[in-house]
Write a protein that holds these residues in place. Structure first.
Motif, PDB file in Angstrom:
ATOM      1  N   ASN A  21      -5.733   4.758   6.206  1.00  0.00           N
ATOM      2  CA  ASN A  21      -6.375   3.874   5.245  1.00  0.00           C
ATOM      3  C   ASN A  21      -5.937   2.456   5.574  1.00  0.00           C
ATOM      4  O   ASN A  21      -4.763   2.225   5.852  1.00  0.00           O
ATOM      5  CB  ASN A  21      -5.980   4.203   3.798  1.00  0.00           C
ATOM      6  CG  ASN A  21      -6.551   3.199   2.804  1.00  0.00           C
ATOM      7  OD1 ASN A  21      -6.079   2.078   2.694  1.00  0.00           O
ATOM      8  ND2 ASN A  21      -7.602   3.581   2.116  1.00  0.00           N
ATOM      9  N   ALA A  53      -3.965   0.125  -2.514  1.00  0.00           N
ATOM     10  CA  ALA A  53      -3.296  -1.102  -2.077  1.00  0.00           C
ATOM     11  C   ALA A  53      -3.350  -2.038  -3.276  1.00  0.00           C
ATOM     12  O   ALA A  53      -4.271  -1.957  -4.093  1.00  0.00           O
ATOM     13  CB  ALA A  53      -3.974  -1.719  -0.868  1.00  0.00           C
ATOM     14  N   SER A 105     -10.850   4.382   3.932  1.00  0.00           N
ATOM     15  CA  SER A 105     -10.075   5.416   4.604  1.00  0.00           C
ATOM     16  C   SER A 105     -10.855   5.857   5.830  1.00  0.00           C
ATOM     17  O   SER A 105     -12.088   5.742   5.874  1.00  0.00           O
ATOM     18  CB  SER A 105      -9.828   6.609   3.677  1.00  0.00           C
ATOM     19  OG  SER A 105      -9.035   6.208   2.575  1.00  0.00           O
ATOM     20  N   ASP A 161       2.563   2.388   5.091  1.00  0.00           N
ATOM     21  CA  ASP A 161       3.128   3.578   4.448  1.00  0.00           C
ATOM     22  C   ASP A 161       2.786   4.783   5.318  1.00  0.00           C
ATOM     23  O   ASP A 161       1.751   4.800   5.981  1.00  0.00           O
ATOM     24  CB  ASP A 161       2.510   3.750   3.050  1.00  0.00           C
ATOM     25  CG  ASP A 161       2.933   5.051   2.382  1.00  0.00           C
ATOM     26  OD1 ASP A 161       4.146   5.235   2.194  1.00  0.00           O
ATOM     27  OD2 ASP A 161       2.062   5.874   2.051  1.00  0.00           O
ATOM     28  N   CYS A 180      -8.680   1.425  -4.148  1.00  0.00           N
ATOM     29  CA  CYS A 180      -8.391   2.863  -4.194  1.00  0.00           C
ATOM     30  C   CYS A 180      -9.298   3.641  -3.257  1.00  0.00           C
ATOM     31  O   CYS A 180     -10.524   3.578  -3.374  1.00  0.00           O
ATOM     32  CB  CYS A 180      -8.548   3.382  -5.613  1.00  0.00           C
ATOM     33  SG  CYS A 180      -8.101   5.113  -5.702  1.00  0.00           S
ATOM     34  N   GLY A 181      -8.708   4.369  -2.320  1.00  0.00           N
ATOM     35  CA  GLY A 181      -9.449   5.236  -1.404  1.00  0.00           C
ATOM     36  C   GLY A 181      -9.160   6.696  -1.707  1.00  0.00           C
ATOM     37  O   GLY A 181      -8.000   7.086  -1.832  1.00  0.00           O
ATOM     38  N   PHE A 182     -10.223   7.492  -1.863  1.00  0.00           N
ATOM     39  CA  PHE A 182     -10.098   8.941  -2.055  1.00  0.00           C
ATOM     40  C   PHE A 182     -10.399   9.636  -0.726  1.00  0.00           C
ATOM     41  O   PHE A 182     -11.389   9.307  -0.070  1.00  0.00           O
ATOM     42  CB  PHE A 182     -11.132   9.447  -3.070  1.00  0.00           C
ATOM     43  CG  PHE A 182     -10.728   9.312  -4.519  1.00  0.00           C
ATOM     44  CD1 PHE A 182     -10.610   8.068  -5.109  1.00  0.00           C
ATOM     45  CD2 PHE A 182     -10.475  10.446  -5.302  1.00  0.00           C
ATOM     46  CE1 PHE A 182     -10.247   7.940  -6.451  1.00  0.00           C
ATOM     47  CE2 PHE A 182     -10.117  10.329  -6.636  1.00  0.00           C
ATOM     48  CZ  PHE A 182     -10.003   9.091  -7.219  1.00  0.00           C
ATOM     49  N   THR A 204       0.833  -1.206   0.000  1.00  0.00           N
ATOM     50  CA  THR A 204       0.000   0.000   0.000  1.00  0.00           C
ATOM     51  C   THR A 204       0.860   1.246   0.000  1.00  0.00           C
ATOM     52  O   THR A 204       1.992   1.238   0.497  1.00  0.00           O
ATOM     53  CB  THR A 204      -0.940   0.031   1.223  1.00  0.00           C
ATOM     54  OG1 THR A 204      -1.926   1.056   1.028  1.00  0.00           O
ATOM     55  CG2 THR A 204      -0.193   0.334   2.516  1.00  0.00           C
ATOM     56  N   ASP A 205       0.343   2.313  -0.573  1.00  0.00           N
ATOM     57  CA  ASP A 205       0.924   3.649  -0.453  1.00  0.00           C
ATOM     58  C   ASP A 205      -0.208   4.661  -0.463  1.00  0.00           C
ATOM     59  O   ASP A 205      -1.209   4.454  -1.145  1.00  0.00           O
ATOM     60  CB  ASP A 205       1.886   3.957  -1.612  1.00  0.00           C
ATOM     61  CG  ASP A 205       3.339   3.600  -1.290  1.00  0.00           C
ATOM     62  OD1 ASP A 205       3.765   3.821  -0.146  1.00  0.00           O
ATOM     63  OD2 ASP A 205       4.046   3.114  -2.177  1.00  0.00           O
ATOM     64  N   SER A 206      -0.013   5.743   0.296  1.00  0.00           N
ATOM     65  CA  SER A 206      -0.891   6.900   0.169  1.00  0.00           C
ATOM     66  C   SER A 206      -0.172   7.922  -0.706  1.00  0.00           C
ATOM     67  O   SER A 206       1.063   7.936  -0.771  1.00  0.00           O
ATOM     68  CB  SER A 206      -1.211   7.496   1.538  1.00  0.00           C
ATOM     69  OG  SER A 206      -1.933   6.565   2.321  1.00  0.00           O
ATOM     70  N   TYR A 207      -0.945   8.773  -1.353  1.00  0.00           N
ATOM     71  CA  TYR A 207      -0.381   9.746  -2.303  1.00  0.00           C
ATOM     72  C   TYR A 207      -0.916  11.131  -1.977  1.00  0.00           C
ATOM     73  O   TYR A 207      -2.133  11.323  -1.892  1.00  0.00           O
ATOM     74  CB  TYR A 207      -0.719   9.331  -3.742  1.00  0.00           C
ATOM     75  CG  TYR A 207      -0.125   7.969  -4.056  1.00  0.00           C
ATOM     76  CD1 TYR A 207       1.160   7.852  -4.564  1.00  0.00           C
ATOM     77  CD2 TYR A 207      -0.831   6.793  -3.770  1.00  0.00           C
ATOM     78  CE1 TYR A 207       1.729   6.601  -4.797  1.00  0.00           C
ATOM     79  CE2 TYR A 207      -0.269   5.548  -4.003  1.00  0.00           C
ATOM     80  CZ  TYR A 207       1.008   5.456  -4.515  1.00  0.00           C
ATOM     81  OH  TYR A 207       1.573   4.222  -4.725  1.00  0.00           O
ATOM     82  N   TYR A 261      -6.428  13.470  -1.763  1.00  0.00           N
ATOM     83  CA  TYR A 261      -5.409  12.501  -1.352  1.00  0.00           C
ATOM     84  C   TYR A 261      -5.902  11.124  -1.786  1.00  0.00           C
ATOM     85  O   TYR A 261      -7.106  10.853  -1.742  1.00  0.00           O
ATOM     86  CB  TYR A 261      -5.216  12.491   0.179  1.00  0.00           C
ATOM     87  CG  TYR A 261      -4.689  13.776   0.781  1.00  0.00           C
ATOM     88  CD1 TYR A 261      -3.804  14.599   0.091  1.00  0.00           C
ATOM     89  CD2 TYR A 261      -5.071  14.157   2.064  1.00  0.00           C
ATOM     90  CE1 TYR A 261      -3.323  15.769   0.660  1.00  0.00           C
ATOM     91  CE2 TYR A 261      -4.596  15.332   2.646  1.00  0.00           C
ATOM     92  CZ  TYR A 261      -3.725  16.141   1.928  1.00  0.00           C
ATOM     93  OH  TYR A 261      -3.248  17.300   2.494  1.00  0.00           O
ATOM     94  N   LEU A 262      -4.983  10.271  -2.155  1.00  0.00           N
ATOM     95  CA  LEU A 262      -5.358   8.920  -2.579  1.00  0.00           C
ATOM     96  C   LEU A 262      -4.603   7.895  -1.763  1.00  0.00           C
ATOM     97  O   LEU A 262      -3.514   8.149  -1.241  1.00  0.00           O
ATOM     98  CB  LEU A 262      -4.987   8.689  -4.056  1.00  0.00           C
ATOM     99  CG  LEU A 262      -5.721   9.490  -5.113  1.00  0.00           C
ATOM    100  CD1 LEU A 262      -5.228   9.074  -6.497  1.00  0.00           C
ATOM    101  CD2 LEU A 262      -7.216   9.253  -5.018  1.00  0.00           C
ATOM    102  N   ASN A 263      -5.181   6.722  -1.653  1.00  0.00           N
ATOM    103  CA  ASN A 263      -4.453   5.543  -1.194  1.00  0.00           C
ATOM    104  C   ASN A 263      -4.787   4.412  -2.148  1.00  0.00           C
ATOM    105  O   ASN A 263      -5.942   4.254  -2.541  1.00  0.00           O
ATOM    106  CB  ASN A 263      -4.859   5.133   0.227  1.00  0.00           C
ATOM    107  CG  ASN A 263      -4.174   3.834   0.639  1.00  0.00           C
ATOM    108  OD1 ASN A 263      -4.557   2.750   0.197  1.00  0.00           O
ATOM    109  ND2 ASN A 263      -3.153   3.929   1.468  1.00  0.00           N
TER     110      ASN A 263
END
Lengths: 329, 329
Positions: free
Chosen positions: B136, A138, B49, B121, A86-88, A47-50, A134-136
């Motif tokens: 998240n 996994a 999230s 992350d 995908c989480g917004f 996973t990463d958040s952006y 912001y996005l995440n």
């Protein structure tokens, strides 16, 4: 801000706070993705958040990053990326046209990477409690039988290869953020590396380490590998492919290209006997055309990365404390 | 704010923007988690999230929610939850003691739920671009053979069961946020439902639908099921377990308990022949002690939920437009 930079403060946070709080064995591996067994399948999970600023930049967008960043973390375990969540997190008042543009970029990047977005979530926070979007993500991928790629497998004698020009993503973000121009337009290298890793694995399943040098750049990636495997790394500074426009921009901005983030490059530790064939496979792929041998893994100075400078001297390449550039991804 | 509330605006966002942008087939299923095949394993995969305010509340914290919310989404596909990812978005300046407390709560909740946090992350954003801690989690679980639980399987004749008292999570958050007291301390019902679902599956693998009525509450969950399956739902208002303290708080706050979020309850659509046994299994479990039959699935008024009121009348239970309570989870 340094705790989010992918350098020493980030490492401290994982080792000193998150790993003890969660317990368990897998997080301690500190690879880009976890490899685990479930229902008889060997899976990579990451996973990463952006939180990149701005949302759209030369060569990509937060949507492209959210796909490629997570896909690449899976690929760095040798997995074939398959599915994304995908989480917004939206800031109240963000224009729906912006959300739509991000979602479309994300969908297009997923199709290009050969993965499917199968589950998602949206939260909204008040104006002033976020920054647009912001996005995440996994990701899930399948690790082929016989593949065991992780930082601990680096051994003295391994050849260190980078897949192409470094520093493009970080400089592209900074140039647009600061309104700087460097004569030549600098675009992010943001790309999905699943196909490139498949091409390498077709040559040999015995790749020792793969890592995508994102936050903290090549310098942080090499330090993490040296620490995880208890080996030394020697880099020939002259062999590291730094494009002139990146070198110029870094000089103006006071940055070291070794610590600037990449989003479409990988560094590989490969057994010496396989290095020529792997290099050839990289160069035969559009995303690896600029691949180069940049150094080797040694038994000396375990845990430390040393650069041979262009002038014949040596210097230690430290793990950066934080990120030189906040909110780069 | 309404687009994040789990009601009609959220549904519009998924159907009108995200699903077309991503393409693919799985997102359109609109279940709490995606069920997919990978390497011969049948997996459930889900993400959420978490932006709850405040971070700590009676009965739980954002760390508990981030585990239980995602674990429950997996369990609602009948999966046995196994692995979690966790991404932190920290606001610059948040105290490390707060991050540590959140991480410890998250680790403890994961151990209680029998899942392992295997990948994570951390990103940091500037002060004024976040709110302390956003989380998240994405989760992975294994779906047992022969289990096929999804909203589309609701059929006329199904009995509708809720696992216990509704409205506790939303009212607990509001009471602490607004500094209200209602005589009795109201605690969130935040809990992991994997064990409860296992107990139900031990009675029969043929559960038709499971859903945890979080954002938008029981009202939104029933509407989503009615729409997905093209069936009508009739609820006997008197049978819905609303504790007096929730009823009182809702009267003061101007809320309808049917739309208040729960974080440790499920609603089940069960074949009539299995209903008594499933109800008994629920009541034998600590998390299902207050289970009750609240209605039935009918062929009439497809897509619509109707409540039989305490006075013998009927009223339509609409899908709420947004969330009555922002940032509830």
């Amino acid at each position: 801000m340094g705790h989010g930079g992918g350098g020493a403060l980030s490492a401290e946070l994982v080792a000193g706070l998150f790993a003890p709080a969660y317990g368990g064995r897998t997080l301690a591996g500190l690879a880009d993705s976890a490899v685990l067994e479930l229902g008889g399948a060997r899976l990579a999970f990451s996973t990463d958040s952006y939180v990149v600023r701005p949302l759209f930049f030369p060569g990509g967008s937060i949507g492209d990053l959210a796909v490629n960043g997570t896909v690449n973390d899976l690929a760095m375990s040798g997995a074939r990326p398959a599915y994304l969540s995908c989480g917004f997190i939206l800031e109240e008042g963000v224009e729906m046209a912006v959300v739509d543009r991000v979602a479309k970029a994300l969908g297009a990047a997923a199709r290009a990477a050969g993965v499917e977005v199968v589950t998602g979530d949206t939260k909204v926070v008040e104006a002033g409690r976020g920054d647009g979007v912001y996005l995440n993500t996994a990701g899930l991928g399948l690790v082929p039988a016989g593949v065991d790629i992780r930082p601990q497998r680096a051994v003295p004698g391994d050849v260190v290869i980078v897949s192409g020009d470094i520093g493009l993503h970080g400089v592209a973000i900074m140039s647009v953020r600061e309104g700087l121009e460097f004569g030549v337009a600098i675009e992010s290298d943001c790309a999905a590396l699943g196909g490139l890793v498949e091409a390498m694995l077709a040559v040999t399943p015995d790749l020792h380490v793969l890592r995508d040098p994102t936050r903290g750049g090549l310098g942080a990636a090499l330090n993490e590998i040296a620490a995880a495997a208890g080996v030394g790394v020697v880099v020939n500074e002259r062999s590291v492919p730094v494009p002139p426009e990146v070198a110029n921009a870094c000089a103006v901005l006071g940055l070291d290209p070794l610590y600037v983030a990449n989003e479409g490059k990988l560094v590989a530790f490969v057994p010496r006997g396989e290095a020529d064939a792997v290099l050839a496979a990289l160069r035969a792929h559009p995303l690896g055309a600029g691949a180069a041998v940049i150094g080797e893994c040694v038994a000396e100075h375990p845990g430390t990365v040393v650069a041979r400078t262009a002038f014949g001297g040596t210097r230690v390449v430290d793990l950066p404390m934080g990120e030189q550039l906040p909110r780069i991804c």
